[in-house]
Design an enzyme around this catalytic site. Sequence first.
Site, mmCIF file in Angstrom:
data_model
loop_
_atom_site.group_PDB
_atom_site.id
_atom_site.type_symbol
_atom_site.label_atom_id
_atom_site.label_comp_id
_atom_site.label_asym_id
_atom_site.label_seq_id
_atom_site.Cartn_x
_atom_site.Cartn_y
_atom_site.Cartn_z
ATOM 1 N N HIS A 43 42.172 50.086 33.383
ATOM 2 C CA HIS A 43 43.468 49.810 32.735
ATOM 3 C C HIS A 43 43.882 50.941 31.789
ATOM 4 C CE1 HIS A 43 43.690 45.499 34.025
ATOM 5 N NE2 HIS A 43 42.381 45.607 34.010
ATOM 6 N N ASN A 62 45.816 39.161 34.378
ATOM 7 C CA ASN A 62 46.294 40.075 35.419
ATOM 8 C C ASN A 62 47.495 39.456 36.127
ATOM 9 O OD1 ASN A 62 44.398 42.140 35.105
ATOM 10 N ND2 ASN A 62 42.979 41.277 36.611
ATOM 11 N N HIS A 116 40.688 41.507 23.590
ATOM 12 C CA HIS A 116 39.327 40.993 23.746
ATOM 13 C C HIS A 116 39.404 39.512 24.111
ATOM 14 C CE1 HIS A 116 35.213 40.239 23.331
ATOM 15 N NE2 HIS A 116 35.038 40.335 22.029
HETATM 16 FE FE1 HDD Z 1 38.941 43.557 32.074
HETATM 17 C C1 HDD Z 1 40.426 45.960 30.208
HETATM 18 C C2 HDD Z 1 41.945 42.065 32.619
HETATM 19 C C3 HDD Z 1 37.452 41.364 34.283
HETATM 20 C C4 HDD Z 1 35.938 44.684 31.177
HETATM 21 N N1 HDD Z 1 40.818 43.955 31.524
HETATM 22 C C5 HDD Z 1 41.238 44.982 30.738
HETATM 23 C C6 HDD Z 1 42.651 44.899 30.533
HETATM 24 C C7 HDD Z 1 43.085 43.813 31.225
HETATM 25 C C8 HDD Z 1 41.928 43.211 31.838
HETATM 26 C C9 HDD Z 1 44.504 43.306 31.326
HETATM 27 C C10 HDD Z 1 43.491 45.898 29.750
HETATM 28 C C11 HDD Z 1 43.786 45.422 28.363
HETATM 29 C C12 HDD Z 1 44.699 46.418 27.694
HETATM 30 O O1 HDD Z 1 45.877 46.488 28.089
HETATM 31 O O2 HDD Z 1 44.234 47.130 26.812
HETATM 32 N N2 HDD Z 1 39.586 42.087 33.292
HETATM 33 C C13 HDD Z 1 40.840 41.564 33.273
HETATM 34 C C14 HDD Z 1 40.857 40.344 34.072
HETATM 35 C C15 HDD Z 1 39.598 40.161 34.540
HETATM 36 C C16 HDD Z 1 38.795 41.243 34.040
HETATM 37 C C17 HDD Z 1 42.068 39.446 34.268
HETATM 38 C C18 HDD Z 1 39.034 39.071 35.394
HETATM 39 C C19 HDD Z 1 39.445 37.843 35.351
HETATM 40 N N3 HDD Z 1 37.045 43.133 32.651
HETATM 41 C C20 HDD Z 1 36.638 42.176 33.545
HETATM 42 C C21 HDD Z 1 35.205 42.112 33.567
HETATM 43 C C22 HDD Z 1 34.757 43.038 32.666
HETATM 44 C C23 HDD Z 1 35.937 43.669 32.108
HETATM 45 C C24 HDD Z 1 34.386 41.172 34.427
HETATM 46 C C25 HDD Z 1 33.355 43.385 32.270
HETATM 47 C C26 HDD Z 1 32.357 42.565 32.278
HETATM 48 N N4 HDD Z 1 38.305 45.122 30.977
HETATM 49 C C27 HDD Z 1 37.005 45.372 30.713
HETATM 50 C C28 HDD Z 1 36.816 46.508 29.737
HETATM 51 C C29 HDD Z 1 38.282 46.911 29.397
HETATM 52 C C30 HDD Z 1 39.082 45.966 30.262
HETATM 53 C C31 HDD Z 1 35.905 47.584 30.205
HETATM 54 C C32 HDD Z 1 38.654 48.386 29.549
HETATM 55 C C33 HDD Z 1 39.448 48.731 28.340
HETATM 56 C C34 HDD Z 1 39.338 47.588 27.467
HETATM 57 O O3 HDD Z 1 38.568 46.622 28.049
HETATM 58 O O4 HDD Z 1 39.824 47.475 26.366
HETATM 59 O O5 HDD Z 1 36.128 46.071 28.639
#
Ligand code: HDD
Length: 696
Positions: free
Chosen positions: A72, A145, A336
């Site tokens: 993202h 999402n 978060h």
């Molecule tokens: Fe995630 C970012 C949505 C599964 C780990 N995620 C991130 C963002 C969105 C989502 C919208 C961007 C937020 C922003 O605009 O800053 N992610 C989802 C959805 C998931 C999902 C709807 C499943 C239902 N994500 C998911 C899993 C993991 C992560 C299973 C890890 C175990 N996601 C992350 C992250 C991010 C992230 C690595 C990258 C940047 C951030 O968090 O801030 O922690």
Amino acid sequence: MSDHEDDAKNRDLEGARVGSEGALTTETGVRVEDTDNSLKAGERGPTLLEDFHFREKMTHFDHERIPERVVHARGAGAYGYFQPYEGLSDLTAAHFLSGSDVVTPVFVRFSTVAGSRGSADTVRDVRGFAVKFYTEQGNYDLVGNNMPVFFIQDGIKFPDFVHAVKPEPHNEIPQAQSAHDTLWDFVGLQPETTHMMMWLMSDRAIPRSYRTMQGFGVHTFRFVNAEGRGTFVKFHWKPKLGTHSLVWDEAQRIQGKDPDYNRRDLWEAIERGQFPEWELGVQLVPEENEHDFDFDLLDATKIIPEERVPVRPIGKLVLNRNPDNFFAETEQVAFHTANVVPGIDFTNDPLLQARNFSYLDTQLLRLGGSNFQQIPVNRPVAEVNNNQRDGFAQHRVHRGKTSYFPNSLGGGCPALADEGVYRHYTEKVEGDKIRKRAESFQDHYSQARLFLNSLADWEREHLVAAFRFELGKCEELSVRQQAVANLVNVDHALAVGVAEGIGVEPPEDPGTSGHTDSSPALSQANTAFGDLTGRQVAVLVAHGVDGEAAEAVRDSLVDRGAVVEFLARSDGAVGTRDGGDLPVDRAYTTVSSVLYDAVAVPGGADSVASLSEDGEARHFVLEAYKHNKTVAAVGQGTALLSGAGVPEMLSEPPLDTETVDGVVRAPGADQRFVEEFARLIGLHRHWDRATAAVSA
Ligand code: HDD
């Protein structure tokens, strides 16, 4: 301005805002008289180390970049407000859902997933839809999402999935694309991805606009009321304008013509005062009905069909203010899943549990330490008091000598609260400590098939074409074969359709046919139509144009909320056939039909003759036709359509308003014509049009 707009505007960024007015200074406030020449020993001599202004300016610049989000990374954000329609106190203790008089400021960030910060907006990908509610009880983040399911069931697979979809590690190719071997190798071997891959290959993955995109919380969460009673809940955001997508070929061309297409669309709509709006809806399942489904509510690869549990609308989200500074706000915002408020709790969905660890962890690195909640865009409106101290970039000046609990020297402060506190839902848990996927998570195909069964014919065609495109980009035949073998489990005809396009032996019919259930709510054919707000319409003009017709088209569509632009070969103005001047908004050499939803060609013999001689003008209308857009011609304007090669188009002006496959022609821009044109634009696209032979 209404109170809630005021609220949103006044979100506490005061003190953090620094403008460019006033005298230029160093970071310590010392005024600077020259920032163009470094301090040198003589006009042609070496630069001196003592030039603290030069060193500070350069050092700050050298440190300007922070790590981009691991997923993202590319996004766009805006402020606004959320307002419930009614109180939900019977279901949840969340104050922001307690009544229609509670208006909560929000910040929303939309994003693509796989691409880097500088990648294009219109790639085939999932879109993030993350909402931060600045509630009186603390910040609540709904990090969702635009698709209601996810690729994997357990967060421990997330690094594997992300490694597979990101550019391949040996050559960092391809950027922001899922069409490559490693992703399809992974999904072929990991059948739980099947349902989500159906969504990713559908038009949902190429939204026309963030304003025309649904959002989903994905997981089953839990509402908890003041008595401690829990109710399972799934969150839905429904866009007021309906859920509309691009055409794949168009999406690819936009990547070059305007890589900021979705970001710009959001920004400009808000600047125009056309505030994007969504309705928040919930699907509610009483705890005692947890096991009433043939899937597990804790499995994030499943939806609850809306026909089974209807979506109850509970409030609206309005985005009404663009950020002042992209980096400070959109880049530094930190979402978060574990940012919850009283009344909202988790379930044991193993994907959600993993997310609750991952987001805080990643922010610590990305935002440089543990004080990122103090960054203005992250700062809660609720009061913050605790004994957490120090760390990089500490902005609070804590007073007093106690930073521990309990204390008497600090008067016992901060004291424990007994009202409005977050109380975790009391849930009985027992079981063996075990690494195992539950049996109830094992069906990976029924809902993939439900999705397929629910699509309109044109959606199905797009789906097959997308599978062919993506797998056709895979170099390893084994990867293509693996994917087709998996698709047989969803639908044999689908697998054959895909196989035939990618040089893979069509699979044998397994002889077992799957269920025939469908869910109309899953089809974009059943979305909202007819609202022209923010639709972009191009009117092609040249010298000698029928200015009255051009202006009539513009005025009537602008009244309906559309953005109408006069495009000519060059900027400036064109002369109308009755001797007036028509100002040109843009030269069509700087834009492209893919940036518009519809195109109109007014009459005026000279205008149409010169447009007809111009390859770019001809390409413009033909390409719009190819992408199933509404095309309109008034009077002699018809000749440009036929000259461009729009099929079955007569070059003679029509005697009456006539519509064929989303192409409307009329002798003049009268009321009947403009209403028909508006109606056709409101249909978004004309999918029945045969475009395969059109060479645009
Ligand atoms: Fe995630 C970012 C949505 C599964 C780990 N995620 C991130 C963002 C969105 C989502 C919208 C961007 C937020 C922003 O605009 O800053 N992610 C989802 C959805 C998931 C999902 C709807 C499943 C239902 N994500 C998911 C899993 C993991 C992560 C299973 C890890 C175990 N996601 C992350 C992250 C991010 C992230 C690595 C990258 C940047 C951030 O968090 O801030 O922690």
